[in-house]
Design a protein around this motif. Structure first.
Motif, mmCIF file in Angstrom:
data_model
loop_
_atom_site.group_PDB
_atom_site.id
_atom_site.type_symbol
_atom_site.label_atom_id
_atom_site.label_comp_id
_atom_site.label_asym_id
_atom_site.label_seq_id
_atom_site.Cartn_x
_atom_site.Cartn_y
_atom_site.Cartn_z
ATOM 1 N N HIS A 48 -20.251 35.007 9.032
ATOM 2 C CA HIS A 48 -21.605 34.502 8.804
ATOM 3 C C HIS A 48 -21.929 33.350 9.753
ATOM 4 C CE1 HIS A 48 -24.937 32.610 6.543
ATOM 5 N NE2 HIS A 48 -25.179 33.846 6.140
ATOM 6 N N SER A 51 -20.860 35.091 13.974
ATOM 7 C CA SER A 51 -21.301 36.362 14.545
ATOM 8 C C SER A 51 -22.618 36.881 14.004
ATOM 9 C CB SER A 51 -20.231 37.438 14.289
ATOM 10 O OG SER A 51 -19.010 37.066 14.878
ATOM 11 N N ARG A 52 -22.970 36.568 12.776
ATOM 12 C CA ARG A 52 -24.180 37.114 12.165
ATOM 13 C C ARG A 52 -25.398 36.360 12.672
ATOM 14 N NH1 ARG A 52 -27.479 36.236 7.828
ATOM 15 N NH2 ARG A 52 -28.199 38.085 6.714
ATOM 16 N N THR A 53 -26.365 37.109 13.206
ATOM 17 C CA THR A 53 -27.572 36.464 13.719
ATOM 18 C C THR A 53 -28.499 36.075 12.562
ATOM 19 O OG1 THR A 53 -28.664 38.595 14.000
ATOM 20 C CG2 THR A 53 -27.470 37.715 15.894
ATOM 21 N N HIS A 54 -29.246 35.009 12.764
ATOM 22 C CA HIS A 54 -30.176 34.491 11.763
ATOM 23 C C HIS A 54 -31.567 34.401 12.388
ATOM 24 C CE1 HIS A 54 -26.940 33.055 8.977
ATOM 25 N NE2 HIS A 54 -26.268 33.111 10.106
ATOM 26 N N THR A 61 -26.585 32.361 16.149
ATOM 27 C CA THR A 61 -25.699 32.086 15.026
ATOM 28 C C THR A 61 -25.625 30.587 14.791
ATOM 29 O OG1 THR A 61 -23.785 32.028 16.503
ATOM 30 C CG2 THR A 61 -24.315 34.136 15.501
ATOM 31 N N ARG A 87 -18.471 42.513 15.972
ATOM 32 C CA ARG A 87 -19.038 41.577 16.938
ATOM 33 C C ARG A 87 -18.855 42.234 18.296
ATOM 34 N NH1 ARG A 87 -15.810 37.545 19.295
ATOM 35 N NH2 ARG A 87 -14.392 37.902 17.572
#
Length: 93
Positions: A48, A51-54, A61, A87
């Motif tokens: 989170h 690697s997870r885009t927001h 990230t 990723r």
């Protein structure tokens, strides 16, 4: 500050994270014990943050990623969270 039970509007950030973890992780695995839950949450939290885009960060990230130009090599998938997510990075041939 304490929040009232069953009142998700009191702490929207935590409710959003819990909802994301449930949808993206716990809806796809069966957790058998507390140690497995802690290991999975550690992996998910790392995913989170790294690697997870927001959308609120303009699809970046919380821990910024380096920009990789096309001449850095081929794109490879790196499994994360036990293979539930990936990723993608460029690696030199």
């Amino acid at each position: 500050m304490l929040t009232a039970p069953h009142a998700p509007w009191h702490n929207a950030f935590v409710e959003r994270f819990i909802g994301s973890a449930r949808r993206e992780c716990f809806d796809h695995v069966i957790v058998f014990n507390e140690a497995g839950l802690q290991r999975l949450m550690t992996l998910y939290c790392s995913y989170h943050e790294r690697s997870r885009t927001h959308l609120s960060l303009d699809k970046d990230t919380p821990i910024p990623r380096p920009v990789m130009p096309p001449d850095d090599g081929a794109i490879v998938a790196i499994p994360e969270v036990g293979g539930l997510h990936h990723r993608y990075e460029r690696r030199a041939a």
